[in-house]
Write an enzyme that holds these catalytic residues in place. Structure first.
Site: not given
Ligand code: GAR
Length: 202
Positions: A15, A110
């Site tokens: 990420n 998440h």
């Protein structure tokens, strides 16, 4: 003025890479001022260094407790004049010092459709529960674990052949798209928080 990001990681840093790439491509008008990892061997530290970004390992064991550790992170971020903190696979609870130093300025990604499956191993939780749809969420970080106001979500179907790993791979591809977009929205500033909701203005 170009806003300054900090990215907090614990591991692989894919990420983080998507944020680095979005900045490099001009899709995100920001600069990554520093990357901090609580794990020395986090591959994301190498990714940061290779992109010419300051990469720091802060070892929790060097501090007397969680408050002191979080305060050390706050000090690093303040020294670098960070505007927005992005958790990207940072596998620690964020404590009061950080929350108070950066109110509504800490984001997290998440791998589930929150509020389903907070905490660890969200993809395994989804497979074991037998849901037909899971996904990814980017949200503001509050004192509640994976519980803050939601900025963006995207759905990912569960296939009969899925296990936690195959699901995680497909969710991750969505995270990489979603996270830079959520950061762009937050930096753009045309939103407010109304109760639990992030409400956007045109
Ligand atoms: C990502 O799937 C992220 O959503 C998850 O850890 C992975 C980190 O991957 N985070 C959490 O589960 C936080 N509760 P990365 O290091 O390659 O970005």
């Amino acid at each position: 003025m170009t806003r300054r990001l900090a990215v907090l990681i614990s591991g692989r840093g894919s990420n983080l890479q998507s944020i680095i790439d979005a900045v490099a491509a001009g899709a995100l008008d920001a600069t990554i001022a520093v990357v901090v990892s609580n794990k020395k061997d986090a591959a994301g530290l190498t990714r940061a260094a290779e992109a010419g970004i300051e990469a720091l390992h802060l070892n929790p064991k060097d501090y007397s407790g969680r408050g002191a550790y979080d305060q050390a992170i706050v000090d690093v971020l303040h020294q670098r004049r960070v505007d927005l903190v992005c958790l990207a696979g940072f596998m620690r609870l964020v404590g009061k010092p950080l929350l108070e130093a950066f109110p509504r300025r800490i984001l997290n990604v998440h791998p589930s459709l929150l509020p389903s499956f907070p905490g660890l191993d969200a993809q395994r939780q989804a497979v074991e529960h037998g849901v037909r749809v899971s996904g990814a969420t980017v949200h503001f970080v509050t004192a509640e674990l994976d519980g803050g106001p939601i900025i963006l979500q995207t759905a990912v179907p569960l296939l009969d052949r899925d296990d936690a790993d195959s699901l995680a791979t497909r969710i991750l591809a969505e995270e990489h798209r979603l996270y830079p977009e959520a950061i762009r929205i937050v930096l753009d500033g045309r939103w407010r928080i109304d109760g639990r909701r992030v409400v956007r203005r045109d």
